[in-house]
Design a protein around this motif. Sequence first.
Motif, PDB file in Angstrom:
ATOM      1  N   ARG A  66      -3.342   0.141 -13.507  1.00 32.19           N
ATOM      2  CA  ARG A  66      -2.131   0.597 -12.809  1.00 32.19           C
ATOM      3  C   ARG A  66      -2.476   1.008 -11.379  1.00 32.19           C
ATOM      4  O   ARG A  66      -1.721   0.750 -10.441  1.00 32.19           O
ATOM      5  N   VAL A  67      -3.619   1.679 -11.224  1.00 33.29           N
ATOM      6  CA  VAL A  67      -4.037   2.096  -9.879  1.00 33.29           C
ATOM      7  C   VAL A  67      -4.267   0.863  -9.009  1.00 33.29           C
ATOM      8  O   VAL A  67      -3.848   0.809  -7.845  1.00 33.29           O
ATOM      9  N   MET A  68      -4.916  -0.159  -9.576  1.00 26.77           N
ATOM     10  CA  MET A  68      -5.165  -1.388  -8.805  1.00 26.77           C
ATOM     11  C   MET A  68      -3.841  -2.033  -8.378  1.00 26.77           C
ATOM     12  O   MET A  68      -3.699  -2.519  -7.258  1.00 26.77           O
ATOM     13  N   ILE A  69      -2.864  -2.012  -9.289  1.00 32.62           N
ATOM     14  CA  ILE A  69      -1.557  -2.599  -8.951  1.00 32.62           C
ATOM     15  C   ILE A  69      -0.904  -1.780  -7.842  1.00 32.62           C
ATOM     16  O   ILE A  69      -0.334  -2.328  -6.892  1.00 32.62           O
ATOM     17  N   ALA A  70      -1.015  -0.443  -7.944  1.00 37.85           N
ATOM     18  CA  ALA A  70      -0.425   0.422  -6.909  1.00 37.85           C
ATOM     19  C   ALA A  70      -1.073   0.139  -5.553  1.00 37.85           C
ATOM     20  O   ALA A  70      -0.385   0.065  -4.523  1.00 37.85           O
ATOM     21  N   ILE A  71      -2.404  -0.040  -5.532  1.00 36.52           N
ATOM     22  CA  ILE A  71      -3.102  -0.333  -4.265  1.00 36.52           C
ATOM     23  C   ILE A  71      -2.614  -1.674  -3.713  1.00 36.52           C
ATOM     24  O   ILE A  71      -2.319  -1.814  -2.523  1.00 36.52           O
ATOM     25  N   ALA A  72      -2.504  -2.666  -4.618  1.00 30.27           N
ATOM     26  CA  ALA A  72      -2.074  -3.994  -4.174  1.00 30.27           C
ATOM     27  C   ALA A  72      -0.654  -3.956  -3.609  1.00 30.27           C
ATOM     28  O   ALA A  72      -0.314  -4.712  -2.697  1.00 30.27           O
ATOM     29  N   LEU A  73       0.177  -3.036  -4.131  1.00 27.49           N
ATOM     30  CA  LEU A  73       1.576  -2.984  -3.691  1.00 27.49           C
ATOM     31  C   LEU A  73       1.777  -2.108  -2.460  1.00 27.49           C
ATOM     32  O   LEU A  73       2.857  -2.110  -1.869  1.00 27.49           O
ATOM     33  N   SER A  74       0.734  -1.342  -2.078  1.00 31.76           N
ATOM     34  CA  SER A  74       0.913  -0.360  -1.009  1.00 31.76           C
ATOM     35  C   SER A  74       1.298  -1.021   0.315  1.00 31.76           C
ATOM     36  O   SER A  74       1.978  -0.424   1.138  1.00 31.76           O
TER      37      SER A  74
END
Length: 447
Positions: free
Chosen positions: A4-12
């Motif tokens: 989830r953190v990786m997805i959040a970083i990718a979406l930032s």
Amino acid sequence: MRQRVMIAIALSGEPQLLIADEPTTALDVTVQAQILALLAELKRERGLALVLITHDPGVVAGIADRVSVMRDGRIVETGAVGAIFRSPREPYTRKLLREARGPHLPADAPHSSPPAPAAPGAPPALELAGVSVRYTIGRGWLGRRAKLAALSEVSLELARGEALGVVGESGCGKSTLVRAVLQLLPLHAGRVVWMGRALGGLPRSALRSLRRDLQIIFQDPFGSLDPRMTVGEIVAEPLEVHARDFTPAAHAAAVAAALSQVGLGAELSSRYPHELSGGQCQRVGIARAMILRPQLLACDEPLSALDVSTQEQILTLLGELRRASPMCLLFVSHNVALVQRLCERVLVLYLGRMMELAPAAALYSRPLHPYTRELLAAVPVPDPDIQPARLERAGRGEPPSPLTPPSGCVYRTRCPHAAAVCRERIPTWEKLPDGHYVACHRWRELG
Ligand code: SF4
């Protein structure tokens, strides 16, 4: 959480295109369903274009609109997911879908014939009585020690030649159970009995000779093989310990036979692990485990690092090995769908406790425990007509920390049916007349 953190970083950076490269490989089915549901929601609500790279057609069926099937660096078929899944044109696509669908079909024939039923009153091959395992771990900046209950009061019996699947999410105690059976870690309480002999407290020499009967296949096909040894040396290693009286000719013949048994040519003997594929490495691990003709083979997540086609081949191989030499199998997997292909019974663990144990057919057709139902509902089905709705219904919870397990029923913080009694009392382990066991206060009313 990390994914989830990786997805959040990718979406930032508010991208318009998100490339997800095997985003759920090796995740538990429940966490996988949550990540896929999140990606589907982002795609729907943000209008995000998504390129999803996966080896699992069930993952594609849940969120993709179009699919391209690749083989050897080439796209062999491309089109709308519905059209391709309903009527694939290419033989390779048909094979992929057939293999992916296999484990989910209730009427699917198991890979291995069940062993002849044990004679009434026959002693079990393996017995676990009240087995508990505790780990001591460092905690926090001050390094305070804490006790983690990895396994609590596990009791079960395994008949000669029986295959038992052990399923549950990461941290549920599956691998600890295998290691407890093989005496690779100390028990906090309880006992393990193999062929009538309690293994705890046996002298080292007696335990060592028993080990030739109890072998293990590990999860990581590359990491479990010594990179400095050739395939022949790796497969022969158990002989160095347990069959020192073998002549060189008998030694070589045993290695060749073990390689042949797992479908590898003798010419691979001189190769090193880095020269092999993942599937070949796993076959080498199986040959090493089988060379002593064990009576119990423990498989600790042997398929999780392999693609669907290779998983299928290894499952078929394990089924053939069981037919050729009847042995007990302890098959650990976080993939509940795969287990039914091989095992007569399945044990469901959660936070180190037994939730349900049943014949495989009964568990998959009539799961009694809410956690078993959650696990089965999270298995991706390669059918675009139903998988999107299954994803939307996927459970949203994650296991609590095993350092602070909930009181009463450990599943209650995620269970949609939890009641006051679930907080107050640990459910008893009930045996039903059909060989089903379940630990839930409310299984009768939940039907
Ligand atoms: S005992 Fe209660 S919380 Fe636990 S699974 Fe059953 S209904 Fe849910």
